[in-house]
Scaffold this motif. Structure first.
Motif, mmCIF file in Angstrom:
data_model
loop_
_atom_site.group_PDB
_atom_site.id
_atom_site.type_symbol
_atom_site.label_atom_id
_atom_site.label_comp_id
_atom_site.label_asym_id
_atom_site.label_seq_id
_atom_site.Cartn_x
_atom_site.Cartn_y
_atom_site.Cartn_z
ATOM 1 N N MET A 1 0.844 -1.173 0.000
ATOM 2 C CA MET A 1 0.000 0.000 0.000
ATOM 3 C C MET A 1 0.897 1.247 0.000
ATOM 4 O O MET A 1 1.831 1.344 0.783
ATOM 5 N N ASP A 2 0.617 2.180 -0.877
ATOM 6 C CA ASP A 2 1.326 3.455 -0.898
ATOM 7 C C ASP A 2 0.604 4.417 0.038
ATOM 8 O O ASP A 2 -0.623 4.461 0.063
ATOM 9 N N VAL A 3 1.381 5.208 0.774
ATOM 10 C CA VAL A 3 0.831 6.078 1.810
ATOM 11 C C VAL A 3 1.411 7.474 1.655
ATOM 12 O O VAL A 3 2.601 7.638 1.374
ATOM 13 N N GLU A 4 0.556 8.479 1.866
ATOM 14 C CA GLU A 4 1.005 9.862 1.820
ATOM 15 C C GLU A 4 0.357 10.621 2.978
ATOM 16 O O GLU A 4 -0.864 10.634 3.116
ATOM 17 N N PHE A 5 1.195 11.243 3.820
ATOM 18 C CA PHE A 5 0.733 12.112 4.890
ATOM 19 C C PHE A 5 0.950 13.541 4.411
ATOM 20 O O PHE A 5 2.005 13.867 3.875
ATOM 21 N N PHE A 6 -0.046 14.414 4.626
ATOM 22 C CA PHE A 6 0.062 15.761 4.098
ATOM 23 C C PHE A 6 -0.739 16.734 4.946
ATOM 24 O O PHE A 6 -1.555 16.331 5.793
ATOM 25 N N ILE A 7 -0.508 18.023 4.712
ATOM 26 C CA ILE A 7 -1.281 19.084 5.355
ATOM 27 C C ILE A 7 -1.849 19.981 4.273
ATOM 28 O O ILE A 7 -1.325 20.031 3.163
ATOM 29 N N GLU A 8 -2.907 20.685 4.620
ATOM 30 C CA GLU A 8 -3.494 21.629 3.670
ATOM 31 C C GLU A 8 -2.566 22.821 3.518
ATOM 32 O O GLU A 8 -1.819 23.168 4.431
ATOM 33 N N HIS A 9 -2.654 23.468 2.395
ATOM 34 C CA HIS A 9 -1.887 24.690 2.172
ATOM 35 C C HIS A 9 -2.385 25.763 3.123
ATOM 36 O O HIS A 9 -3.558 25.795 3.485
ATOM 37 N N ASP A 10 -1.502 26.655 3.514
ATOM 38 C CA ASP A 10 -1.866 27.680 4.496
ATOM 39 C C ASP A 10 -2.320 28.990 3.864
ATOM 40 O O ASP A 10 -2.497 29.986 4.548
ATOM 41 N N GLY A 11 -2.503 29.028 2.551
ATOM 42 C CA GLY A 11 -2.956 30.231 1.881
ATOM 43 C C GLY A 11 -1.833 31.175 1.474
ATOM 44 O O GLY A 11 -2.060 32.144 0.762
ATOM 45 N N SER A 12 -0.610 30.873 1.915
ATOM 46 C CA SER A 12 0.533 31.741 1.601
ATOM 47 C C SER A 12 1.165 31.392 0.257
ATOM 48 O O SER A 12 2.060 32.086 -0.194
ATOM 49 N N GLY A 13 0.712 30.298 -0.337
ATOM 50 C CA GLY A 13 1.320 29.848 -1.582
ATOM 51 C C GLY A 13 2.470 28.880 -1.350
ATOM 52 O O GLY A 13 2.969 28.274 -2.288
ATOM 53 N N ARG A 14 2.884 28.743 -0.082
ATOM 54 C CA ARG A 14 3.946 27.774 0.218
ATOM 55 C C ARG A 14 3.387 26.369 0.133
ATOM 56 O O ARG A 14 2.271 26.103 0.550
ATOM 57 N N ARG A 15 4.187 25.487 -0.430
ATOM 58 C CA ARG A 15 3.787 24.086 -0.523
ATOM 59 C C ARG A 15 4.655 23.279 0.421
ATOM 60 O O ARG A 15 5.868 23.405 0.429
ATOM 61 N N PHE A 16 4.018 22.468 1.239
ATOM 62 C CA PHE A 16 4.737 21.588 2.142
ATOM 63 C C PHE A 16 4.743 20.195 1.531
ATOM 64 O O PHE A 16 3.696 19.652 1.194
ATOM 65 N N GLU A 17 5.912 19.649 1.371
ATOM 66 C CA GLU A 17 6.036 18.331 0.762
ATOM 67 C C GLU A 17 5.391 17.276 1.649
ATOM 68 O O GLU A 17 5.575 17.289 2.868
ATOM 69 N N PRO A 18 4.647 16.356 1.053
ATOM 70 C CA PRO A 18 4.064 15.276 1.846
ATOM 71 C C PRO A 18 5.146 14.300 2.303
ATOM 72 O O PRO A 18 6.250 14.270 1.763
ATOM 73 N N VAL A 19 4.811 13.529 3.293
ATOM 74 C CA VAL A 19 5.669 12.441 3.759
ATOM 75 C C VAL A 19 5.098 11.173 3.158
ATOM 76 O O VAL A 19 3.914 10.890 3.316
#
Length: 129
Positions: free
Chosen positions: A1-19
């Motif tokens: 199974m492939d798994v991705e943990f992530f967070i929503e964007h904060d509106g600043s345009g910054r992208r946080f890479e998923p784990v």
């Protein structure tokens, strides 16, 4: 199974890479993490309906959100505590007899990455397929 943990964007345009990871059951892993970091048993967490499913398993896809309690615990945990929980998780996975079970090193990398996400945003999500 492939798994991705992530967070929503904060509106600043910054992208946080998923784990990302593979070869483990993410809902079981998240329950173990929460149990070890908060002291609530896995059985009690399941009784409470954790983790909260957002997209039930359909067409091989599952999505859920971490509890607020787990997000706070992850954000507050120091590296030694995260590593201890990750190593326990890897030992549990190895005990299931799967030759592709997650290694302690990979478990540490994943849990540290997920904790870093929790420090940035209140909610952490998981999707897997």
């Amino acid at each position: 199974m492939d798994v991705e943990f992530f967070i929503e964007h904060d509106g600043s345009g910054r992208r946080f890479e998923p784990v990302v990871g593979a070869c483990f059951e993410p809902d079981d892993a998240v329950l173990l993490w929460e149990s070890r970091l908060t002291g609530v048993t896995v059985e009690e967490l399941r009784r409470r309906g954790e983790p909260r499913t957002l997209a039930p398993m359909a067409d091989g896809y599952l999505g859920f959100v971490f509890s607020a309690r787990l997000c706070v615990a992850l954000a507050a945990a120091d590296q030694d505590r995260l590593d201890e929980v990750a190593e326990e998780w890897a030992e549990q996975e190895a005990g299931l007899g799967d030759p592709d079970a997650i290694s302690a090193r990979t478990a540490v990398e994943i849990l540290r990455g997920v904790a870093a996400l929790a420090r940035r945003r209140r909610w952490v999500y998981c999707r897997c397929w």
